[in-house]
Design a protein around this motif. Structure first.
Motif, PDB file in Angstrom:
ATOM      1  N   LEU A  40       4.880 -26.575  -1.957  1.00 54.11           N
ATOM      2  CA  LEU A  40       3.981 -27.142  -0.971  1.00 54.11           C
ATOM      3  C   LEU A  40       3.558 -26.099   0.055  1.00 54.11           C
ATOM      4  N   VAL A  41       4.269 -24.997   0.130  1.00 48.15           N
ATOM      5  CA  VAL A  41       4.031 -23.986   1.147  1.00 48.15           C
ATOM      6  C   VAL A  41       3.108 -22.885   0.628  1.00 48.15           C
ATOM      7  N   GLU A  42       3.467 -22.287  -0.463  1.00 43.61           N
ATOM      8  CA  GLU A  42       2.722 -21.143  -0.975  1.00 43.61           C
ATOM      9  C   GLU A  42       1.583 -21.604  -1.862  1.00 43.61           C
ATOM     10  N   ARG A  43       0.404 -21.147  -1.542  1.00 49.24           N
ATOM     11  CA  ARG A  43      -0.764 -21.440  -2.365  1.00 49.24           C
ATOM     12  C   ARG A  43      -1.451 -20.135  -2.737  1.00 49.24           C
ATOM     13  N   LYS A  44      -2.092 -20.141  -3.869  1.00 44.75           N
ATOM     14  CA  LYS A  44      -2.825 -18.963  -4.300  1.00 44.75           C
ATOM     15  C   LYS A  44      -3.994 -18.748  -3.340  1.00 44.75           C
ATOM     16  N   PRO A  45      -4.113 -17.553  -2.753  1.00 51.00           N
ATOM     17  CA  PRO A  45      -5.217 -17.325  -1.830  1.00 51.00           C
ATOM     18  C   PRO A  45      -6.559 -17.363  -2.562  1.00 51.00           C
ATOM     19  N   ARG A  46      -7.548 -17.889  -1.874  1.00 54.77           N
ATOM     20  CA  ARG A  46      -8.872 -17.942  -2.469  1.00 54.77           C
ATOM     21  C   ARG A  46      -9.849 -17.187  -1.574  1.00 54.77           C
ATOM     22  N   THR A  47     -10.866 -16.675  -2.172  1.00 56.05           N
ATOM     23  CA  THR A  47     -11.880 -15.933  -1.438  1.00 56.05           C
ATOM     24  C   THR A  47     -12.916 -16.912  -0.919  1.00 56.05           C
ATOM     25  N   GLY A  48     -13.209 -16.806   0.381  1.00 56.05           N
ATOM     26  CA  GLY A  48     -14.192 -17.697   0.989  1.00 56.05           C
ATOM     27  C   GLY A  48     -15.290 -16.907   1.680  1.00 56.05           C
ATOM     28  N   ARG A  49     -16.189 -17.638   2.300  1.00 60.86           N
ATOM     29  CA  ARG A  49     -17.255 -17.000   3.070  1.00 60.86           C
ATOM     30  C   ARG A  49     -16.698 -16.551   4.417  1.00 60.86           C
ATOM     31  N   SER A  50     -17.404 -15.666   5.079  1.00 59.37           N
ATOM     32  CA  SER A  50     -16.963 -15.163   6.385  1.00 59.37           C
ATOM     33  C   SER A  50     -16.881 -16.276   7.418  1.00 59.37           C
ATOM     34  N   SER A  51     -17.684 -17.301   7.265  1.00 53.67           N
ATOM     35  CA  SER A  51     -17.710 -18.394   8.235  1.00 53.67           C
ATOM     36  C   SER A  51     -16.570 -19.389   8.047  1.00 53.67           C
ATOM     37  N   GLU A  52     -15.759 -19.225   7.011  1.00 54.02           N
ATOM     38  CA  GLU A  52     -14.681 -20.165   6.713  1.00 54.02           C
ATOM     39  C   GLU A  52     -13.335 -19.758   7.320  1.00 54.02           C
ATOM     40  N   TYR A  53     -13.332 -18.858   8.270  1.00 54.50           N
ATOM     41  CA  TYR A  53     -12.078 -18.374   8.832  1.00 54.50           C
ATOM     42  C   TYR A  53     -11.832 -18.893  10.243  1.00 54.50           C
ATOM     43  N   GLY A  54     -12.272 -20.095  10.514  1.00 55.12           N
ATOM     44  CA  GLY A  54     -11.976 -20.759  11.778  1.00 55.12           C
ATOM     45  C   GLY A  54     -12.579 -20.062  12.972  1.00 55.12           C
ATOM     46  N   LEU A  55     -11.745 -19.751  13.952  1.00 60.06           N
ATOM     47  CA  LEU A  55     -12.207 -19.141  15.193  1.00 60.06           C
ATOM     48  C   LEU A  55     -12.526 -17.661  15.063  1.00 60.06           C
ATOM     49  N   LEU A  56     -12.091 -17.037  13.997  1.00 63.28           N
ATOM     50  CA  LEU A  56     -12.265 -15.596  13.855  1.00 63.28           C
ATOM     51  C   LEU A  56     -13.726 -15.233  13.603  1.00 63.28           C
ATOM     52  N   VAL A  57     -14.141 -14.093  14.175  1.00 61.29           N
ATOM     53  CA  VAL A  57     -15.509 -13.597  13.988  1.00 61.29           C
ATOM     54  C   VAL A  57     -15.466 -12.215  13.338  1.00 61.29           C
ATOM     55  N   VAL A  58     -16.481 -11.908  12.577  1.00 65.18           N
ATOM     56  CA  VAL A  58     -16.569 -10.633  11.868  1.00 65.18           C
ATOM     57  C   VAL A  58     -16.997  -9.537  12.841  1.00 65.18           C
ATOM     58  N   ARG A  92     -13.919  -8.040   5.050  1.00 60.03           N
ATOM     59  CA  ARG A  92     -14.379  -8.188   6.430  1.00 60.03           C
ATOM     60  C   ARG A  92     -13.195  -8.068   7.371  1.00 60.03           C
ATOM     61  N   VAL A  93     -13.417  -7.402   8.508  1.00 62.40           N
ATOM     62  CA  VAL A  93     -12.411  -7.316   9.555  1.00 62.40           C
ATOM     63  C   VAL A  93     -12.760  -8.378  10.592  1.00 62.40           C
ATOM     64  N   LEU A  94     -11.801  -9.251  10.883  1.00 68.41           N
ATOM     65  CA  LEU A  94     -12.031 -10.384  11.773  1.00 68.41           C
ATOM     66  C   LEU A  94     -11.139 -10.307  12.999  1.00 68.41           C
ATOM     67  N   VAL A  95     -11.674 -10.739  14.135  1.00 69.13           N
ATOM     68  CA  VAL A  95     -10.911 -10.800  15.390  1.00 69.13           C
ATOM     69  C   VAL A  95     -11.244 -12.119  16.091  1.00 69.13           C
ATOM     70  N   PHE A  96     -10.476 -12.426  17.134  1.00 70.78           N
ATOM     71  CA  PHE A  96     -10.776 -13.602  17.940  1.00 70.78           C
ATOM     72  C   PHE A  96     -12.016 -13.335  18.794  1.00 70.78           C
ATOM     73  N   PRO A  97     -12.783 -14.376  19.127  1.00 66.52           N
ATOM     74  CA  PRO A  97     -14.036 -14.186  19.860  1.00 66.52           C
ATOM     75  C   PRO A  97     -13.881 -13.431  21.175  1.00 66.52           C
ATOM     76  N   GLU A  98     -12.790 -13.659  21.894  1.00 67.21           N
ATOM     77  CA  GLU A  98     -12.616 -12.968  23.177  1.00 67.21           C
ATOM     78  C   GLU A  98     -12.371 -11.468  23.013  1.00 67.21           C
ATOM     79  N   ASP A  99     -11.993 -11.032  21.814  1.00 66.13           N
ATOM     80  CA  ASP A  99     -11.754  -9.612  21.549  1.00 66.13           C
ATOM     81  C   ASP A  99     -12.916  -8.949  20.813  1.00 66.13           C
ATOM     82  N   ALA A 100     -13.939  -9.705  20.472  1.00 71.71           N
ATOM     83  CA  ALA A 100     -15.017  -9.190  19.616  1.00 71.71           C
ATOM     84  C   ALA A 100     -15.778  -8.032  20.241  1.00 71.71           C
ATOM     85  N   SER A 101     -16.145  -8.146  21.505  1.00 78.33           N
ATOM     86  CA  SER A 101     -16.935  -7.066  22.117  1.00 78.33           C
ATOM     87  C   SER A 101     -16.119  -5.783  22.242  1.00 78.33           C
ATOM     88  N   VAL A 102     -14.847  -5.917  22.594  1.00 75.53           N
ATOM     89  CA  VAL A 102     -13.968  -4.742  22.686  1.00 75.53           C
ATOM     90  C   VAL A 102     -13.787  -4.119  21.307  1.00 75.53           C
TER      91      VAL A 102
END
Length: 110
Positions: A40-58, A92-102
């Motif tokens: 129930l814990v481990e699942r095979k990772p799947r490739t998604g779109r950049s917009s499918e990573y929640g709060l993270l931004v590219v 893609r390298v993703l960060v939280f929105p508050e860290d995006a500009s830095v």
């Protein structure tokens, strides 16, 4: 065998039975834990779109995973929380929105 004055025969059988019971529980738990496809814990990772990573931004869209890891390590060394994600458009390298500009400034300066 039977009852003795001190009850050692009954105590020995009880200890043996409890030991077998605990061994059986341990075997079942380990079999469930290490079985393939039923966790129930481990699942095979799947490739998604950049917009499918929640709060993270590219912040970086490198061509290879090696370049993406270099960018991610650069951000982590500067104290920015970053992650590398395999998307359908490439790494893609993703960060939280508050860290995006830095993060973008750090990557452009390099």
């Amino acid at each position: 065998m039977g009852w003795s004055a001190s009850g050692t025969a009954l105590g020995a059988w009880t200890t043996f039975a409890l030991s077998l019971l605990m061994l059986g529980v341990l075997v079942l738990a380990l079999r469930w834990t290490f079985s393939r496809g039923h966790s129930l814990v481990e699942r095979k990772p799947r490739t998604g779109r950049s917009s499918e990573y929640g709060l993270l931004v590219v912040v970086s869209e490198p061509g290879t995973f090696v370049e993406a890891e270099v960018d991610r390590q650069r951000l982590v060394a500067a104290g920015v929380r970053a992650t590398l994600a395999p998307t359908t458009d490439g790494p893609r390298v993703l960060v939280f929105p508050e860290d995006a500009s830095v993060a973008r400034a750090l990557l452009e300066a390099a």
